[in-house]
Design a protein around this motif. Sequence first.
Motif, PDB file in Angstrom:
ATOM      1  N   ILE A 294     -34.753 -38.689 -97.964  1.00 24.34           N
ATOM      2  CA  ILE A 294     -35.764 -38.293 -96.968  1.00 24.34           C
ATOM      3  C   ILE A 294     -36.943 -39.268 -97.011  1.00 24.34           C
ATOM      4  N   ALA A 295     -37.309 -39.690 -98.242  1.00 28.98           N
ATOM      5  CA  ALA A 295     -38.408 -40.656 -98.390  1.00 28.98           C
ATOM      6  C   ALA A 295     -38.079 -41.957 -97.674  1.00 28.98           C
ATOM      7  N   MET A 296     -36.787 -42.293 -97.657  1.00 28.93           N
ATOM      8  CA  MET A 296     -36.379 -43.541 -97.001  1.00 28.93           C
ATOM      9  C   MET A 296     -36.525 -43.464 -95.491  1.00 28.93           C
ATOM     10  N   VAL A 297     -36.498 -42.270 -94.962  1.00 31.05           N
ATOM     11  CA  VAL A 297     -36.713 -42.106 -93.516  1.00 31.05           C
ATOM     12  C   VAL A 297     -38.212 -42.173 -93.220  1.00 31.05           C
ATOM     13  N   ILE A 298     -39.005 -41.573 -94.103  1.00 27.70           N
ATOM     14  CA  ILE A 298     -40.455 -41.507 -93.875  1.00 27.70           C
ATOM     15  C   ILE A 298     -41.128 -42.866 -94.102  1.00 27.70           C
ATOM     16  N   ALA A 299     -40.677 -43.612 -95.110  1.00 30.48           N
ATOM     17  CA  ALA A 299     -41.356 -44.846 -95.523  1.00 30.48           C
ATOM     18  C   ALA A 299     -41.533 -45.873 -94.385  1.00 30.48           C
ATOM     19  N   PRO A 300     -40.475 -46.207 -93.619  1.00 26.38           N
ATOM     20  CA  PRO A 300     -40.685 -47.192 -92.544  1.00 26.38           C
ATOM     21  C   PRO A 300     -41.671 -46.688 -91.483  1.00 26.38           C
ATOM     22  N   ILE A 301     -41.655 -45.386 -91.248  1.00 26.66           N
ATOM     23  CA  ILE A 301     -42.593 -44.822 -90.265  1.00 26.66           C
ATOM     24  C   ILE A 301     -44.026 -44.980 -90.786  1.00 26.66           C
ATOM     25  N   ALA A 302     -44.206 -44.714 -92.081  1.00 26.92           N
ATOM     26  CA  ALA A 302     -45.537 -44.862 -92.685  1.00 26.92           C
ATOM     27  C   ALA A 302     -45.978 -46.318 -92.643  1.00 26.92           C
ATOM     28  N   GLY A 303     -45.052 -47.239 -92.938  1.00 28.64           N
ATOM     29  CA  GLY A 303     -45.373 -48.665 -92.912  1.00 28.64           C
ATOM     30  C   GLY A 303     -45.797 -49.108 -91.514  1.00 28.64           C
ATOM     31  N   ALA A 304     -45.034 -48.648 -90.522  1.00 26.51           N
ATOM     32  CA  ALA A 304     -45.357 -49.001 -89.129  1.00 26.51           C
ATOM     33  C   ALA A 304     -46.708 -48.407 -88.729  1.00 26.51           C
ATOM     34  N   ALA A 305     -46.968 -47.187 -89.138  1.00 28.56           N
ATOM     35  CA  ALA A 305     -48.238 -46.533 -88.803  1.00 28.56           C
ATOM     36  C   ALA A 305     -49.405 -47.286 -89.426  1.00 28.56           C
ATOM     37  N   ALA A 306     -49.220 -47.773 -90.658  1.00 31.16           N
ATOM     38  CA  ALA A 306     -50.282 -48.527 -91.329  1.00 31.16           C
ATOM     39  C   ALA A 306     -50.585 -49.819 -90.576  1.00 31.16           C
ATOM     40  N   VAL A 308     -50.037 -50.424 -87.342  1.00 30.44           N
ATOM     41  CA  VAL A 308     -50.675 -50.071 -86.063  1.00 30.44           C
ATOM     42  C   VAL A 308     -52.144 -49.706 -86.303  1.00 30.44           C
ATOM     43  N   GLY A 309     -52.403 -48.956 -87.360  1.00 25.16           N
ATOM     44  CA  GLY A 309     -53.769 -48.563 -87.719  1.00 25.16           C
ATOM     45  C   GLY A 309     -54.631 -49.776 -87.987  1.00 25.16           C
ATOM     46  N   LYS A 310     -54.064 -50.741 -88.706  1.00 23.72           N
ATOM     47  CA  LYS A 310     -54.807 -51.966 -89.028  1.00 23.72           C
ATOM     48  C   LYS A 310     -55.128 -52.740 -87.744  1.00 23.72           C
ATOM     49  N   TYR A 311     -54.167 -52.790 -86.843  1.00 23.85           N
ATOM     50  CA  TYR A 311     -54.344 -53.520 -85.581  1.00 23.85           C
ATOM     51  C   TYR A 311     -55.488 -52.910 -84.758  1.00 23.85           C
ATOM     52  N   TYR A 312     -55.486 -51.601 -84.607  1.00 23.05           N
ATOM     53  CA  TYR A 312     -56.525 -50.953 -83.811  1.00 23.05           C
ATOM     54  C   TYR A 312     -57.888 -51.053 -84.480  1.00 23.05           C
ATOM     55  N   ARG A 313     -57.905 -51.034 -85.808  1.00 21.88           N
ATOM     56  CA  ARG A 313     -59.174 -51.182 -86.541  1.00 21.88           C
ATOM     57  C   ARG A 313     -59.754 -52.575 -86.280  1.00 21.88           C
ATOM     58  N   GLN A 314     -58.875 -53.576 -86.318  1.00 28.98           N
ATOM     59  CA  GLN A 314     -59.338 -54.945 -86.082  1.00 28.98           C
ATOM     60  C   GLN A 314     -59.799 -55.131 -84.644  1.00 28.98           C
ATOM     61  N   MET A 315     -59.081 -54.496 -83.724  1.00 31.91           N
ATOM     62  CA  MET A 315     -59.463 -54.613 -82.313  1.00 31.91           C
ATOM     63  C   MET A 315     -60.850 -54.012 -82.086  1.00 31.91           C
ATOM     64  N   LYS A 316     -61.120 -52.910 -82.783  1.00 26.53           N
ATOM     65  CA  LYS A 316     -62.432 -52.270 -82.655  1.00 26.53           C
ATOM     66  C   LYS A 316     -63.531 -53.170 -83.198  1.00 26.53           C
ATOM     67  N   GLU A 317     -63.203 -53.805 -84.346  1.00 26.53           N
ATOM     68  CA  GLU A 317     -64.198 -54.686 -84.970  1.00 26.53           C
ATOM     69  C   GLU A 317     -64.466 -55.907 -84.100  1.00 26.53           C
TER      70      GLU A 317
END
Lengths: 319, 158
Positions: A294-306, A308-317
């Motif tokens: 189950i962790a193997m299913v969640i991990a790529p989603i978490a990685g992708a979310a991180a 995307v989060g970094k991208y939007y944070r940088q765009m805001k800055e």
Amino acid sequence: MSSPISRRHFLKTSVFAAGTAIVGTGAANAAITSDEEKESLVTLIDISRCIGCEECVYACRDANAHKFADPKKPFPKMYPDRVPVEDWSDRRDVTDRLTPYNWLYIQYASATTKEGENISLTIPRRCMHCQNPPCVKLCPWGAAKQEKNGLSRIDSQICLGGSKCKKACPWDIPQRQTGTGLYLDLLPAFAGNGVMYKCDRCYQKIDKGEQPACIEACPEDVQTIGKRSDIIKMAKDLAKEMDGYIYGLDENGGTNTIYVSPVPFDQLVYDTGKGKPHMHPVKDTMAAGSNLAIAMVIAPIAGAAAAVGKYYRQMKEEA
Amino acid sequence: MVYHFKSRRIIYGLTLLFIALSGFAQMPIFKRYYIADIPGLGWLAQFYVTHAIHYALAAVLMGLCAYVVLDYYFARKTSGTKRIQITKDTRIAASAQLKIAALSGLIITGFFMVVKNLSGIYFPHGVVIGLDLLHLLFAMVLLGATAYTWVRRRTWIL
């Protein structure tokens, strides 16, 4: 027994199979989940009926004699020196434990009933044929296999005798014979150590619609084989009828061998040790792996979310 | 940017080291060759421990891969902005392409192997053997390419 499979044939087959797996559709189609139509076969063993006559033991040996190893001696020297030579070829007649030449034996047990009576019991012991067999799932070469009907068996033409299946088995069922198998054609001095053997539930007879030899030969009808749902119902009814106890239903996540005893299994007194399996409760050894899946299913989603989060944070800055 | 790459390199390096160790430990060789006798390495001979570690690190590796791939995509998209050194002209080195191919192969074969290990799943015997051997082959390619780039100090991007 010399290995009829050559290294070239082994690799050729493997590469072909690998190609099928990688194509994706092949592998996707290959996964067949057990459903009602392909319900696994389960054996019910009523311990109270067994008289310890060993008819099943000898029937098993006769039916599977053609599968036994016939190693040539002397065996190749193996390195380092700690690698054990396990040779049962001169002791083929041993019947008081599991060996590469004896896949079923009668375990003698004693117990005290609820009424205080001392009784002796005889228990046919062999592979439990787990529903999710660690010997099969953890074999590094795929030498052990599970059939759609739930039985597990070891392919003696592919097994290298590393004994991982025995260490992974909660009951230490598979037994090794040195000096036979594919390892002799690879690097006999440095890798492998023979072939592992255990009950394959007479798959060749089941394929023909026949019953396993031990069941056919039993004069007391100790064993019954059938569809999982039918046998579980039968085991529960039998346990209720004799006010007895069940072993194998939940052990190691569920097995395809169900024992019913008139006394609690933890009160049975019997010899255990090499080739003599216990009857203790067993946790699901594959559960940790299944949970981590189950962790193997969640991990790529978490990685992708991180990301995307970094991208939007940088765009805001930047804005 | 160097800061981010450094942290992800450390995570990737440690993950690769232990996932490779736990992967090779699926073969019964560490006990035979006394490696599991070295203090601190006894776990390499415990098959259920190495199995769980391999699965957990596979999850870390897939999470990291997803992060790096998307991060690379967004960095190219925002090429030219400050703090981002990856531009539209950035190319992936040939050795890195080989590593990416091997990683992809490992993830794909690993996925099917995890599915195969679930209860009630049956794969044809030949497919299981093929998956085992291909997974090992991809691991050897990845480790070989990693050793080469490490010795030659090659980076992933040009």
